[in-house]
Design an enzyme around this catalytic site. Structure first.
Site, PDB file in Angstrom:
ATOM      1  N   HIS A  31      -1.070  -5.036   2.044  1.00 37.08           N
ATOM      2  CA  HIS A  31      -2.233  -4.149   2.013  1.00 37.08           C
ATOM      3  C   HIS A  31      -2.304  -3.450   0.666  1.00 37.08           C
ATOM      4  O   HIS A  31      -1.309  -2.900   0.185  1.00 37.08           O
ATOM      5  CB  HIS A  31      -2.165  -3.113   3.135  1.00 37.08           C
ATOM      6  CG  HIS A  31      -3.377  -2.235   3.206  1.00 37.08           C
ATOM      7  ND1 HIS A  31      -4.549  -2.638   3.798  1.00 37.08           N
ATOM      8  CD2 HIS A  31      -3.618  -0.982   2.720  1.00 37.08           C
ATOM      9  CE1 HIS A  31      -5.448  -1.682   3.693  1.00 37.08           C
ATOM     10  NE2 HIS A  31      -4.910  -0.664   3.034  1.00 37.08           N
ATOM     11  N   SER A  32      -3.481  -3.451   0.041  1.00 35.41           N
ATOM     12  CA  SER A  32      -3.743  -2.782  -1.231  1.00 35.41           C
ATOM     13  C   SER A  32      -2.776  -3.328  -2.298  1.00 35.41           C
ATOM     14  O   SER A  32      -2.822  -4.509  -2.601  1.00 35.41           O
ATOM     15  CB  SER A  32      -3.636  -1.269  -1.045  1.00 35.41           C
ATOM     16  OG  SER A  32      -4.222  -0.587  -2.121  1.00 35.41           O
ATOM     17  N   MET A  33      -1.893  -2.509  -2.859  1.00 38.31           N
ATOM     18  CA  MET A  33      -0.926  -3.035  -3.824  1.00 38.31           C
ATOM     19  C   MET A  33      -0.120  -4.182  -3.224  1.00 38.31           C
ATOM     20  O   MET A  33       0.194  -5.165  -3.904  1.00 38.31           O
ATOM     21  CB  MET A  33       0.023  -1.927  -4.296  1.00 38.31           C
ATOM     22  CG  MET A  33       1.067  -2.406  -5.313  1.00 38.31           C
ATOM     23  SD  MET A  33       2.266  -1.138  -5.783  1.00 38.31           S
ATOM     24  CE  MET A  33       3.322  -1.134  -4.334  1.00 38.31           C
TER      25      MET A  33
END
Length: 238
Positions: free
Chosen positions: A78-80
């Site tokens: 998720h995200s990074m």
């Protein structure tokens, strides 16, 4: 691990730890083994120095994860964590190592999309806090706790540096199937930025929008794990 089971290696967002995936294992399909990945300088590895550049971090993770890649596996990030999962797939391919059954990326723009958010790894403490407030997901009482924020800021800055110093390098598309999750009300990752992921694989790619802001995954665990099980079933029919 029982035959037919897939290890789901889960990578956290900036500032997050493996503990954010606590509870996923109990909700996952029996054929999915949830395996949270702890990054240096995070969670149980807080005593270690965080890594502030993506390529050395990916190389380190590829080496550390090698012992658990002896069974079918998939990546979720998720995200990074989505960017780390993507670059891990490319690193494993360069090494001639086993590749995942599926790549699940969540809450992240395509890797070649232009950056639209402020640069934070060298910003003031208050600017970092403002961005965290904008993204949501960080309790206000934590943002207002000076001692806890002083503890967290070095790790957050290292993670922001991983993202903000990243330069996409063109390579042939992956051959790994991909599912892209997005938050319908995410203020930082628009749907058009999610569409760019399709160009990163020659295999099938699917986009799933879920309700919520940038941290929609916390309220959508059941939906995400259902989509994971469905995607893995599609790639490995009985």
């Amino acid at each position: 691990m029982p035959p037919g089971r897939v290890r789901l290696l889960c990578l956290p967002y900036a500032g997050g730890a493996a503990s954010l995936y606590r509870g996923w294992g109990a909700l996952a399909d029996d054929r999915v083994e949830v395996c949270p990945v702890e990054l240096p300088g995070h969670g149980r590895r807080l005593a270690e120095s965080p890594v502030s550049r993506l390529r050395p971090l990916v190389a380190l993770l590829a080496t550390e994860l090698e012992p658990v890649l002896d069974q079918p596996f998939a990546f979720f990030g998720h995200s990074m964590g989505a960017l780390l999962a993507f670059e891990l797939c490319r690193e494993l391919r360069r090494r001639g190592a086993a590749e995942p059954e599926h790549l699940f990326v969540s809450g992240a723009s395509a890797p070649d999309a232009p950056r639209t958010r402020p640069v934070l790894h060298a910003a003031t403490d208050e600017e970092v806090k403002q961005e965290l407030r904008f993204l949501g997901g960080t309790p206000p009482e934590l943002l207002d706790n000076r001692e806890l924020m002083e503890l967290m800021l070095p790790t957050l800055r290292a993670d922001f540096s991983v993202l903000e110093t990243y330069h996409y390098r063109p390579e042939p598309p992956l051959t790994v199937p991909m599912t892209v999750f997005g938050g319908a009300a995410d203020p930082s990752v628009r749907p058009q930025a999610l569409q760019g992921w399709r160009a990163q694989t020659s295999a099938r790619a699917r986009l799933e929008m879920l309700p919520g802001d940038h941290f929609f995954l916390h309220a959508s665990v059941v939906e995400i794990l259902g989509a994971v099980a469905g995607a893995l079933d599609a790639g490995n029919p009985a």
